[in-house]
Design a protein around this motif. Sequence first.
Motif, PDB file in Angstrom:
ATOM      1  N   GLN A 374      49.470  28.995  67.318  1.00  0.00           N
ATOM      2  CA  GLN A 374      48.563  27.963  67.819  1.00  0.00           C
ATOM      3  C   GLN A 374      48.565  27.934  69.346  1.00  0.00           C
ATOM      4  O   GLN A 374      47.512  27.808  69.986  1.00  0.00           O
ATOM      5  N   ALA A 375      49.745  28.066  69.954  1.00  0.00           N
ATOM      6  CA  ALA A 375      49.839  28.078  71.415  1.00  0.00           C
ATOM      7  C   ALA A 375      49.098  29.270  72.001  1.00  0.00           C
ATOM      8  O   ALA A 375      48.391  29.152  73.012  1.00  0.00           O
ATOM      9  N   LEU A 376      49.243  30.432  71.372  1.00  0.00           N
ATOM     10  CA  LEU A 376      48.558  31.638  71.843  1.00  0.00           C
ATOM     11  C   LEU A 376      47.041  31.486  71.756  1.00  0.00           C
ATOM     12  O   LEU A 376      46.311  31.822  72.702  1.00  0.00           O
ATOM     13  N   GLU A 377      46.587  30.987  70.633  1.00  0.00           N
ATOM     14  CA  GLU A 377      45.137  30.850  70.442  1.00  0.00           C
ATOM     15  C   GLU A 377      44.554  29.818  71.400  1.00  0.00           C
ATOM     16  O   GLU A 377      43.451  30.008  71.929  1.00  0.00           O
ATOM     17  N   TRP A 378      45.275  28.723  71.625  1.00  0.00           N
ATOM     18  CA  TRP A 378      44.808  27.725  72.585  1.00  0.00           C
ATOM     19  C   TRP A 378      44.749  28.321  73.988  1.00  0.00           C
ATOM     20  O   TRP A 378      43.774  28.142  74.727  1.00  0.00           O
ATOM     21  N   ALA A 379      45.778  29.080  74.365  1.00  0.00           N
ATOM     22  CA  ALA A 379      45.831  29.671  75.699  1.00  0.00           C
ATOM     23  C   ALA A 379      44.735  30.706  75.912  1.00  0.00           C
ATOM     24  O   ALA A 379      44.241  30.878  77.033  1.00  0.00           O
ATOM     25  N   SER A 380      44.350  31.399  74.859  1.00  0.00           N
ATOM     26  CA  SER A 380      43.321  32.439  74.997  1.00  0.00           C
ATOM     27  C   SER A 380      41.948  31.853  75.323  1.00  0.00           C
ATOM     28  O   SER A 380      41.042  32.589  75.709  1.00  0.00           O
ATOM     29  N   GLN A 381      41.797  30.515  75.179  1.00  0.00           N
ATOM     30  CA  GLN A 381      40.539  29.861  75.521  1.00  0.00           C
ATOM     31  C   GLN A 381      40.519  29.357  76.964  1.00  0.00           C
ATOM     32  O   GLN A 381      39.521  28.795  77.414  1.00  0.00           O
ATOM     33  N   ALA A 382      41.619  29.553  77.689  1.00  0.00           N
ATOM     34  CA  ALA A 382      41.680  29.107  79.079  1.00  0.00           C
ATOM     35  C   ALA A 382      40.703  29.913  79.932  1.00  0.00           C
ATOM     36  O   ALA A 382      40.387  31.066  79.616  1.00  0.00           O
ATOM     37  N   PRO A 383      40.202  29.333  81.029  1.00  0.00           N
ATOM     38  CA  PRO A 383      39.289  30.075  81.909  1.00  0.00           C
ATOM     39  C   PRO A 383      39.929  31.374  82.403  1.00  0.00           C
ATOM     40  O   PRO A 383      41.081  31.375  82.842  1.00  0.00           O
ATOM     41  N   GLU A 384      39.204  32.479  82.286  1.00  0.00           N
ATOM     42  CA  GLU A 384      39.601  33.819  82.746  1.00  0.00           C
ATOM     43  C   GLU A 384      40.719  34.446  81.917  1.00  0.00           C
ATOM     44  O   GLU A 384      41.216  35.519  82.269  1.00  0.00           O
ATOM     45  N   ALA A 385      41.140  33.792  80.830  1.00  0.00           N
ATOM     46  CA  ALA A 385      42.171  34.394  79.974  1.00  0.00           C
ATOM     47  C   ALA A 385      41.550  35.507  79.131  1.00  0.00           C
ATOM     48  O   ALA A 385      40.357  35.478  78.820  1.00  0.00           O
ATOM     49  N   PRO A 386      42.323  36.492  78.742  1.00  0.00           N
ATOM     50  CA  PRO A 386      41.787  37.567  77.906  1.00  0.00           C
ATOM     51  C   PRO A 386      41.612  37.113  76.471  1.00  0.00           C
ATOM     52  O   PRO A 386      42.229  36.136  76.028  1.00  0.00           O
ATOM     53  N   SER A 387      40.778  37.805  75.740  1.00  0.00           N
ATOM     54  CA  SER A 387      40.689  37.539  74.309  1.00  0.00           C
ATOM     55  C   SER A 387      41.965  38.037  73.643  1.00  0.00           C
ATOM     56  O   SER A 387      42.684  38.888  74.175  1.00  0.00           O
ATOM     57  N   LEU A 388      42.249  37.491  72.480  1.00  0.00           N
ATOM     58  CA  LEU A 388      43.530  37.763  71.828  1.00  0.00           C
ATOM     59  C   LEU A 388      43.310  38.143  70.377  1.00  0.00           C
ATOM     60  O   LEU A 388      42.501  37.527  69.681  1.00  0.00           O
ATOM     61  N   ARG A 389      44.041  39.160  69.943  1.00  0.00           N
ATOM     62  CA  ARG A 389      43.989  39.561  68.546  1.00  0.00           C
ATOM     63  C   ARG A 389      45.398  39.760  68.011  1.00  0.00           C
ATOM     64  O   ARG A 389      46.297  40.184  68.738  1.00  0.00           O
ATOM     65  N   GLN A 390      45.547  39.480  66.744  1.00  0.00           N
ATOM     66  CA  GLN A 390      46.810  39.795  66.099  1.00  0.00           C
ATOM     67  C   GLN A 390      46.785  41.248  65.674  1.00  0.00           C
ATOM     68  O   GLN A 390      45.786  41.749  65.157  1.00  0.00           O
ATOM     69  N   SER A 391      47.876  41.938  65.932  1.00  0.00           N
ATOM     70  CA  SER A 391      47.956  43.349  65.563  1.00  0.00           C
ATOM     71  C   SER A 391      47.746  43.511  64.067  1.00  0.00           C
ATOM     72  O   SER A 391      48.314  42.769  63.258  1.00  0.00           O
ATOM     73  N   ALA A 392      46.925  44.473  63.716  1.00  0.00           N
ATOM     74  CA  ALA A 392      46.600  44.685  62.303  1.00  0.00           C
ATOM     75  C   ALA A 392      47.819  45.174  61.538  1.00  0.00           C
ATOM     76  O   ALA A 392      48.464  46.146  61.942  1.00  0.00           O
ATOM     77  N   PRO A 393      48.176  44.496  60.439  1.00  0.00           N
ATOM     78  CA  PRO A 393      49.317  44.961  59.640  1.00  0.00           C
ATOM     79  C   PRO A 393      49.034  46.313  59.005  1.00  0.00           C
ATOM     80  O   PRO A 393      47.904  46.629  58.648  1.00  0.00           O
ATOM     81  N   LYS A 394      50.086  47.111  58.897  1.00  0.00           N
ATOM     82  CA  LYS A 394      49.942  48.452  58.333  1.00  0.00           C
ATOM     83  C   LYS A 394      51.280  48.867  57.759  1.00  0.00           C
ATOM     84  O   LYS A 394      52.338  48.598  58.342  1.00  0.00           O
TER      85      LYS A 394
END
Length: 686
Positions: A374-394
């Motif tokens: 939740q903290a990561l996803e909230w932070a990814s919406q900050a101005p100029e922050a990069p988009s965020l993805r969870q690494s695909a499980p394999k």
Amino acid sequence: MADSKVLRLAMAVLATLLAHACGFPNVPKMRARTVRHVGSRACVRWLSRNHVHGCVARVHGAPNVLLRFQDRRMCPDGAKCAVLATCDEAKDALEASADVAGVLLDARARPASLSFVGKHPQMQFEASEDQKHVWNDAEQIALVDDRGYLGHLDIPVYLLQERDAQTLTERAIENMERIQNNDAMYAIDMNLDMKAANDPHSIACLRHGTCLPLGGYSVVAATQSNSKQEQRVGKSEKDAVEDVVVMFSIDGGFGMFRDNVTAAREAMAGMIATLVAAEALAQAPKVVQHTRRIVFAGMAGDGFGYMGTRRFWTDWNAGRGSTVQRLGAPNISYVINVGSLGKPKSGAQEDQSEAHELYFHPTTQGASNEALVQALEWASQAPEAPSLRQSAPKSGKGLPPSSLQALVDVDPNLVGMVLTDFDSAIGNPYLGGFYDNVQEVDLERVARSAILLANTLHALHTGLAGSQNTSHVEYLQMPLSRTQERINDLADCVMRPSVGFNCKAARELFLVNDHELFSHYVGVLPSYRDEDTLELGSKNNMQKLLWNILGAAVADSDYVGESCQGVCSSPGEVCLGYRSSMSAEDRVGTCKRAEVGYTVSLEPAFEYAQNNKWRVVADPSDPYERAPLFTESYWGSEEDLRVLSFLALTQKQSNLRLVAGTLATGFSIIIAFAVRRLHDKRHKWH
């Protein structure tokens, strides 16, 4: 008397003319014209618990004809020659070690890919060693062994400086003409003297006193917590302040050439992003009470079996060492491992979303990491922050090679994640090599990563993460231009050798050691020092930079102590910003209340005896039974690593010159004798 002086002068002139006529210039001029000390860095000898790594341990004065790698088949009389190879030829040149006497690498032309790390770096610390996932997809040199470490070569290998690479290239090309004419050829004299030449592993070399353990000092700092001592001691575990540990590497790993370890994208980008995030967090608005404490841990030596992380974790859980004792017993909620950042743009047509993308690799799925995600996803919406993805499980993928993996190996229930700029492959074509420099790092991406990391820590620190309402919390004020400016300042210090620690950021904080080599290699520990003492002469530039920046970031902003010159008198205070080389009015630091200190980065099994002697002992508190125990061989001096290039005569040419020299000497004696007789007769006549 005057006639005698004239006679001696005439004889000297005659001898000189004869020597020049026979092709003999004076010795100093001939040596200056043909003999050259070659500027280079040697591949040295490392040892571990059961293995030898690096290059040949002992080579003495064995001149070998110099040829380019593609010309090596022309080596005279089937002898082995020293070959000059470009980095595009490096892999083949090292594989051809049976045919060559030594390899001189010309690094002027950057290859498309050249890595000194295996497909699965440090795989012996994986929970399952049979994992087949390829994390490092770069072109690797042949001597990387199946454990991801640098193997062993039975020949000397040197990395040439640019100017000398050009000179040797010219001499190697000229040698091809000299071979055709059966003329004297340029040769290479390689001198490599590793004192642990006869030792098969670290235990033996330490016993014989021919090596030193790899090690250094990590830097640990923790944010202030409201009534921290009450919450951590004497209250229930439920009410105790939790720790969020932010881990990052402060140096590189195996790089074949210890003095040229750059690790810009591998480690330095993540380090400076974390430092900038820590500084931004210090400027966050005050809250009544922090529900979590942020512990910043800059780990030294993690490129060698996660040495710094394992030692810090072992000491913290055992309460061993003054720095970790002040931290109190660990109460870990999450571990964030900042990994490789700053992936360069793939081209002008790169998609904007891909250009600003980060990945997180979680240790677990489900409710246990809900607040972290939740903290990561909230932070990814900050101005100029990069988009965020969870690494695909394999299947078989697991965590990427990281300090966090070393901890999960011991505690599978640990909750955390690795933050990187890649998903399923590291994608660094120069991982572990000397080309992993600032040219391979997009500093704007590093700045955006710092924005995301800072806001993530802000959410965890204030208790926003895990709450139902996030609309009332503001993002940290981190304009991209200002953030990138700070990132550039720190990149000057740790990514640009032309600036190095003469950078503004370092000069403002501490006395910089101008003689310290610009290399992000962990180094060795000649002796054991108190890890929590600043000891201005005992810590390197990197350690002092981190100590000052992190100390200022976690310090109590409401407390300003007295001025200081290295030491503060009150308990809990540290002297930040002391520059001992400045004038009296400029060098004074300020006492601050801050939890910051050094922890030794050293295998727990290494024990210092005395007189710079070390030994290996069993440590029941060390859960890492497969610790590699890395050491580096001694060598006597820089002369033990030197390379000379000179014009070597053939045996026939040497014999001819000997005969010619003998004849010239004989003629000189005869002529001198004749002139003397003529002189005597003339005086007798008169």
